[in-house]
Every structure is written in C-alpha cells, then in structure tokens.
Design an enzyme around this catalytic site. Sequence first.
Site, PDB file in Angstrom:
ATOM      1  N   TYR A 175      -7.187  24.787   7.541  1.00  0.00           N
ATOM      2  CA  TYR A 175      -6.146  24.034   8.260  1.00  0.00           C
ATOM      3  C   TYR A 175      -6.065  24.496   9.718  1.00  0.00           C
ATOM      4  O   TYR A 175      -6.102  23.686  10.651  1.00  0.00           O
ATOM      5  CB  TYR A 175      -4.815  24.253   7.544  1.00  0.00           C
ATOM      6  CG  TYR A 175      -3.611  23.641   8.201  1.00  0.00           C
ATOM      7  CD1 TYR A 175      -3.469  22.270   8.334  1.00  0.00           C
ATOM      8  CD2 TYR A 175      -2.568  24.453   8.662  1.00  0.00           C
ATOM      9  CE1 TYR A 175      -2.342  21.719   8.913  1.00  0.00           C
ATOM     10  CE2 TYR A 175      -1.436  23.910   9.243  1.00  0.00           C
ATOM     11  CZ  TYR A 175      -1.330  22.548   9.367  1.00  0.00           C
ATOM     12  OH  TYR A 175      -0.198  22.002   9.935  1.00  0.00           O
ATOM     13  N   ARG A 207      -0.085   6.123   0.731  1.00  0.00           N
ATOM     14  CA  ARG A 207       0.723   5.873  -0.463  1.00  0.00           C
ATOM     15  C   ARG A 207       1.864   4.917  -0.138  1.00  0.00           C
ATOM     16  O   ARG A 207       2.336   4.856   0.995  1.00  0.00           O
ATOM     17  CB  ARG A 207       1.346   7.186  -0.984  1.00  0.00           C
ATOM     18  CG  ARG A 207       0.357   8.140  -1.586  1.00  0.00           C
ATOM     19  CD  ARG A 207       1.010   9.499  -1.799  1.00  0.00           C
ATOM     20  NE  ARG A 207       1.279  10.172  -0.516  1.00  0.00           N
ATOM     21  CZ  ARG A 207       2.424  10.737  -0.176  1.00  0.00           C
ATOM     22  NH1 ARG A 207       3.457  10.718  -0.990  1.00  0.00           N
ATOM     23  NH2 ARG A 207       2.576  11.313   1.000  1.00  0.00           N
ATOM     24  N   GLY A 264       5.334  11.332   4.918  1.00  0.00           N
ATOM     25  CA  GLY A 264       5.391  12.786   4.806  1.00  0.00           C
ATOM     26  C   GLY A 264       6.711  13.361   5.285  1.00  0.00           C
ATOM     27  O   GLY A 264       7.653  12.632   5.616  1.00  0.00           O
ATOM     28  N   LYS A 291      -7.013  22.493  13.121  1.00  0.00           N
ATOM     29  CA  LYS A 291      -6.005  22.248  14.174  1.00  0.00           C
ATOM     30  C   LYS A 291      -6.492  22.791  15.515  1.00  0.00           C
ATOM     31  O   LYS A 291      -6.286  22.150  16.556  1.00  0.00           O
ATOM     32  CB  LYS A 291      -4.656  22.869  13.779  1.00  0.00           C
ATOM     33  CG  LYS A 291      -3.920  22.108  12.677  1.00  0.00           C
ATOM     34  CD  LYS A 291      -3.479  20.727  13.134  1.00  0.00           C
ATOM     35  CE  LYS A 291      -2.791  19.921  12.050  1.00  0.00           C
ATOM     36  NZ  LYS A 291      -2.519  18.528  12.449  1.00  0.00           N
ATOM     37  N   GLY A 313       0.801   8.339   8.439  1.00  0.00           N
ATOM     38  CA  GLY A 313       1.301   9.464   7.654  1.00  0.00           C
ATOM     39  C   GLY A 313       2.822   9.394   7.602  1.00  0.00           C
ATOM     40  O   GLY A 313       3.523  10.392   7.655  1.00  0.00           O
TER      41      GLY A 313
HETATM   42  N1  SER Z   1       4.275  24.464   7.792  1.00  0.00           N
HETATM   43  C1  SER Z   1       2.859  24.474   7.998  1.00  0.00           C
HETATM   44  C2  SER Z   1       2.157  25.132   6.876  1.00  0.00           C
HETATM   45  O1  SER Z   1       2.728  26.003   6.283  1.00  0.00           O
HETATM   46  C3  SER Z   1       2.534  25.170   9.293  1.00  0.00           C
HETATM   47  O2  SER Z   1       1.878  24.272  10.120  1.00  0.00           O
HETATM   48  O3  SER Z   1       1.048  24.817   6.595  1.00  0.00           O
END
Ligand code: SER
Length: 314
Positions: free
Chosen positions: A143, A37, A12, A147, A9
């Site tokens: 997300y 990418r 990023g 996590k 990654g």
């Molecule tokens: N910056 C991240 C988000 O907004 C937080 O882990 O998804």
Amino acid sequence: MLEKILVIGSNGQIGTELVTELRKNYGDSNVIACDIRRPDYDIKNAGPFEFVNVLEKDILNEIFRKYKPTQVYLLAALLSATGEQNPKLAWDLNMNGLLNVLDLAIEYKTARIYWPSSIAVFGPNSPKVQTPQYCVMDPNTVYGISKLAGERWCEYYFQRYGLDIRSIRYPGLISWKAAPGGGTTDYAIHIFHDALIKGSYKSFLSAETELPMMYMDDAIRGTIALMDAPAEKINIRSSYNLTGMSFTPEILADEIKKHIPNFTLGYTEFDPRQNIANSWPKSIDDSSAQADWGWKPEFDLSKMTADMLKNLKK
Ligand code: SER
C-alpha cells in the site's frame, strides 16, 4: 463555471461522506457517485450513480465521455492491511487505477483531480516524530509503495502535462457513517463500537502504539479546501502532509472512559498490523498545508471522542 464531479470509490469510508458534502455544495445531479459495488444507502437515490471498475479503462472512458467531468476524486484503493493479503491486486488497483484516471483526465481536459495518499508512504527510516514533508521514505507495505509511486506519478503528470492534481497524505481517519476499509488504523473506530455495545475492546495494536489520526469532518473539510484553493497556492504536487491529532490505544481508552467510566481495554495476541504501525510516523508536521492553503484542524482528541460517541449512540 458549472462543475461536474466524479467520485470514484464513492461507497467507501471517505467517499460516502465526500459525496454528501459535494452534493450539498454543487447540487445532487452534478456529483456522480461511482463504485464497483451497489451503494447500500441513499447515495443512489440522492443523485446519479455509475458502476465503475477503475481497471476497466473502456468503461471508465465511457463515463468520462458521458459526463465530461470538471473534477474527479479517485478514492478506489486497497488499504494497508488488505493490501498485504493480496499484494499484486493492491499494486494493480492502486497504480493502474490512478494511471487510467490520469490519462483520461488529460484526454477529456478534466480541470482538477484529487487523489489521496497516506502516512503509509513513510517507513522505518523516516523520522517518527513530527515527520516532515520531505525526508527519507522507505515504505514497506505494498500500500505504502503504491502510494509513494502514485505521488511521483502525480507530480510527473503535473510537470509534464500541466494536469492540476492535488493530494493529501491522510493519517488514520476516524468516522461513524461508513465502515473503514481494511487499514491499520481501524482499531480507532472499532474501539468506539465495542465500547458502546460491549463496554470493552481488544486492540490489535499495543498500548503504546502512537499514530497520527484525523476526524472525518476535518478530512472532508481539508480535502474540499485543497480542491477549492487557487492553483498558484498549491506548491506541492506530490501530496501534502496533514494531521489532526496523535494518540495511542491507551490514551484513546482513557478519553473514552470519561464518557463510559466502566470501559476496559485489552489486547489481542500479536497481529501483523503491529509491524505496519511500527513502521509509520507517530506524529506529522503539516506546516506546508497550513502555510499554502490555510489548513487548521477543528477536532482534537476530546472533541472527536465526544462526537463519535454521540453519533454512534443514535
Ligand atoms: N488508514 C490507512 C490504513 O491504515 C492509512 O492510510 O491503511
């Protein structure tokens, strides 16, 4: 020991800066940038680059076989806002990507793994102010769910297989080198670009939405400090709370006005990212990171704002 480090990654927001810093410390050829990418800047010219999709375990296996990495940083993920647009992909990438890397790390005896978690592991019933390391965690984004599950897997692999895995729950990360990847805290980056280009910004989060944030320089320094710390200092194998500062869009705008007096801040129509922000902490208690491996941020709101504007102006 000679280190061989994979950064998965690498294109990023975090990877871009982490690769540069690690290459400074360990030498260009010992840090292998990996991404799905092609890098659009000089990562490739500065050192080795490999195309990798963490979900393609055979190809990932080849990379492990070729480089026998001593350290792996797994940064590939879908973030909070993007994840809500494609929940199944977010789960698949964030979870199976992690499990693929953990399994290969055991097979190839990788000495250390880094995997980022996030303030998104907290939810509406977590304490909002000075959110502690241990408390109710009921994330309501895919997300955040991925996590939190990932944190549990990390601790499980540490306890069951002795894998030396280290992790930080990043707050919103503010940087100017590479664009953020679809998060809820991205307004705090867009605002700087628009302040310089247009002299005004429309925030998708409301005036009083307070969130924990950190300048990228601190995030990179903290990440490498955690990875360099002796294993016996690492008491938390899920993920460490970490913070730099907390502010609202209004407070950030007031700070920007000290440099650009005519800057004006407006607000968009209701945005779904507001609901995500409302479920997250306003500030973070990172005393465990301070006590265990000496964490201390260097950038507060005014220092961060001045540095962002200075660099973006160039
Ligand atoms: N910056 C991240 C988000 O907004 C937080 O882990 O998804």
